[in-house]
Design an enzyme around this catalytic site. Structure first.
Site, PDB file in Angstrom:
ATOM      1  N   TYR A 141     -20.196   1.296   1.945  1.00  0.00           N
ATOM      2  CA  TYR A 141     -20.896   1.195   0.666  1.00  0.00           C
ATOM      3  C   TYR A 141     -21.042  -0.245   0.177  1.00  0.00           C
ATOM      4  O   TYR A 141     -21.781  -0.512  -0.751  1.00  0.00           O
ATOM      5  CB  TYR A 141     -20.177   2.023  -0.410  1.00  0.00           C
ATOM      6  CG  TYR A 141     -20.188   3.524  -0.160  1.00  0.00           C
ATOM      7  CD1 TYR A 141     -20.786   4.062   0.974  1.00  0.00           C
ATOM      8  CD2 TYR A 141     -19.602   4.398  -1.057  1.00  0.00           C
ATOM      9  CE1 TYR A 141     -20.785   5.424   1.208  1.00  0.00           C
ATOM     10  CE2 TYR A 141     -19.597   5.770  -0.830  1.00  0.00           C
ATOM     11  CZ  TYR A 141     -20.193   6.274   0.310  1.00  0.00           C
ATOM     12  OH  TYR A 141     -20.192   7.628   0.540  1.00  0.00           O
ATOM     13  N   LYS A 191     -11.880   8.209  12.155  1.00  0.00           N
ATOM     14  CA  LYS A 191     -12.734   8.691  13.246  1.00  0.00           C
ATOM     15  C   LYS A 191     -12.459   7.782  14.446  1.00  0.00           C
ATOM     16  O   LYS A 191     -13.349   7.113  14.984  1.00  0.00           O
ATOM     17  CB  LYS A 191     -14.207   8.639  12.784  1.00  0.00           C
ATOM     18  CG  LYS A 191     -15.197   9.278  13.729  1.00  0.00           C
ATOM     19  CD  LYS A 191     -15.127  10.791  13.761  1.00  0.00           C
ATOM     20  CE  LYS A 191     -16.099  11.335  14.794  1.00  0.00           C
ATOM     21  NZ  LYS A 191     -15.843  12.741  15.143  1.00  0.00           N
ATOM     22  N   ASP A 223     -13.592  14.960  10.985  1.00  0.00           N
ATOM     23  CA  ASP A 223     -14.257  16.268  11.130  1.00  0.00           C
ATOM     24  C   ASP A 223     -13.231  17.399  11.092  1.00  0.00           C
ATOM     25  O   ASP A 223     -13.456  18.447  10.472  1.00  0.00           O
ATOM     26  CB  ASP A 223     -15.124  16.338  12.409  1.00  0.00           C
ATOM     27  CG  ASP A 223     -14.569  15.515  13.559  1.00  0.00           C
ATOM     28  OD1 ASP A 223     -13.487  14.913  13.384  1.00  0.00           O
ATOM     29  OD2 ASP A 223     -15.194  15.476  14.631  1.00  0.00           O
ATOM     30  N   ASP A 247     -15.147   9.860  -0.089  1.00  0.00           N
ATOM     31  CA  ASP A 247     -16.183  10.353  -0.995  1.00  0.00           C
ATOM     32  C   ASP A 247     -16.511  11.811  -0.647  1.00  0.00           C
ATOM     33  O   ASP A 247     -16.528  12.707  -1.500  1.00  0.00           O
ATOM     34  CB  ASP A 247     -17.417   9.454  -0.833  1.00  0.00           C
ATOM     35  CG  ASP A 247     -18.483   9.697  -1.883  1.00  0.00           C
ATOM     36  OD1 ASP A 247     -18.233  10.508  -2.788  1.00  0.00           O
ATOM     37  OD2 ASP A 247     -19.554   9.081  -1.792  1.00  0.00           O
ATOM     38  N   ASP A 251     -15.001  15.505  -2.572  1.00  0.00           N
ATOM     39  CA  ASP A 251     -15.915  16.485  -3.178  1.00  0.00           C
ATOM     40  C   ASP A 251     -15.686  17.872  -2.582  1.00  0.00           C
ATOM     41  O   ASP A 251     -15.714  18.879  -3.281  1.00  0.00           O
ATOM     42  CB  ASP A 251     -17.377  16.067  -2.969  1.00  0.00           C
ATOM     43  CG  ASP A 251     -17.921  15.322  -4.174  1.00  0.00           C
ATOM     44  OD1 ASP A 251     -17.100  14.746  -4.920  1.00  0.00           O
ATOM     45  OD2 ASP A 251     -19.147  15.305  -4.373  1.00  0.00           O
TER      46      ASP A 251
END
Ligand code: NAD
Length: 370
Positions: A141, A191, A223, A247, A251
């Protein structure tokens, strides 16, 4: 205690829920004999409309000169077509940067009276009590370049995932410190099978773990973490991860407990005031309808009392008021089963306030008979 609190309501339901937090803090100040001074600043789309800037300099100064910051939410379709530097979310990213808010803490725990509102089966969700620690100032970001470009004469695009090793160390250390006060388990999500940045993340987690021999460190690929959160959320205590994974996972985790509107968050600054906000956005679909759930924002205010001002008893009093009101069956529309009566935002705030002040009245009566 006297404290200065900057309030940035922002857009959409931000203003509705921020008003709730202010009212509840005023009630807590009244009950416990504190003085909280609230000063308001603009951020997001409203700030763009009024000043041409998603984060005016006055807002940054106001925040830096306050003891803590409360933020509602920013964004909405009205500003979706603006150029990147004039989008509401730019204000959010900039305040994180300007206040050096490097860690976002998102607790996810189930209010027992809400187990019916969870999309998961009661036996899967009950007992869930986890904390997601998301890195907030690095990763995809913020990395540069982030732009449209050309490659071999054809249209292309690039975003950059960039971390300094010390940024990774800082957030992982924080998660170990927090785990030490909880159930002593850290799950580091990455990851590492694909990304070099994740391999450095994993190595750093191993290095930090050596300083905390009583805390158990587990690594999990992002994942798999997304799946495990649904399959067995109880296995987690503290989950630490980089900005974008955090992020998305936070959520996902948020709806496990019933509604996005329930969850608070705290953003920890390296040097200045911390910032507290609900995890939801500006919810343009319900803005101005008095139907938003104000509890995520009110619980964020309780976290502020605990983490920024050390007011544990006051924080617990607000959390108890929220639990009691839910226990009594009061629900905003997002939590209610269809056909059941619901409360509006203002009515829910009023119930929490009454419950908070009733606790005082009950304590006084008990005191008189003690
Ligand atoms: P959102 O969180 O605003 O809404 C998602 C869904 O959840 C909507 O159906 C909404 O009605 C519901 N919801 C959210 N909060 C609620 C509450 N308190 N009570 C009841 N229902 C609630 O996410 P979105 O729709 O993806 O984004 C809307 C805008 O918010 C976008 O402009 C986005 O960029 C922005 N946004 C801002 C933040 C922030 O300020 N921190 C975070 C996420 C999204």
């Amino acid at each position: 205690m006297i404290r200065k609190i900057a309030v940035l309501p922002g857009d959409g339901i931000g203003a509705e829920v921020a008003q709730g937090a202010v009212e509840i803090l005023q009630a807590a100040a009244h009950r416990f004999g504190h003085h909280f001074h609230f000063q308001y600043g603009e951020i997001g789309g409203t700030a763009i409309d009024n000043t041409g800037n998603p984060l005016p300099e006055e807002t940054v100064e106001l925040c830096k000169n306050s003891d803590a910051v409360l933020l509602g939410a920013v964004g909405g379709p009205k500003w979706d077509k603006q150029p990147p530097h004039l989008r509401p979310e730019r204000g959010l990213l900039k305040i994180r940067n300007d206040l050096q808010l490097y860690a976002n803490l998102r607790p996810v725990s189930l209010h027992s009276s809400l187990s019916e509102s969870s999309p998961l089966k009661k036996e899967v969700i009950e007992g869930t009590d986890l904390l997601i620690v998301r890195e907030l100032t690095g990763g995809l970001y913020f990395g540069k370049p982030s732009e449209r470009t050309t490659y071999e004469g054809k249209e292309a695009v690039v975003d950059t995932l960039f971390y300094q090793k010390e940024e990774i160390e800082r957030i992982i250390e924080l998660s170990f410190e927090i785990a030490g006060k909880r159930n002593k388990k850290v799950t580091s999500v990455d990851k590492a099978n694909v990304l070099e940045s994740s391999r450095v993340w994993r190595e750093t987690a191993e290095e930090v773990a050596k300083k905390y021999p009583d805390i158990e460190l587990t690594h999990m690929l992002v994942d798999n973490a997304a799946m495990q959160l649904i399959k067995n959320p109880r296995q987690f205590d503290v989950v630490v991860t980089e900005n974008m994974f955090g992020d998305i996972l936070s959520d996902e985790a948020s709806v496990l407990t019933g509604s996005l509107g329930m969850l608070p968050s705290a953003s920890i600054s390296a040097s200045g005031p911390h910032l507290y906000e609900p995890i939801h956005g500006s919810a343009p679909d319900i803005a101005g309808k008095n139907t938003a759930n104000p509890l995520g924002m009110i619980l964020s205010a309780a976290s502020m009392l605990r983490l920024s001002f050390g007011l544990e008893e006051e924080a617990q009093a607000i959390e108890k008021a929220v639990s009691d009101v839910l226990e009594n069956g009061s629900r905003t529309a997002d939590l209610a089963h269809s056909g059941k009566e619901t409360l509006g935002t203002r009515e829910m705030i009023a119930e929490i306030k009454t419950s908070l002040l009733d606790q005082e009245a009950i304590a006084n009566i008990m005191g008189a008979y003690a």
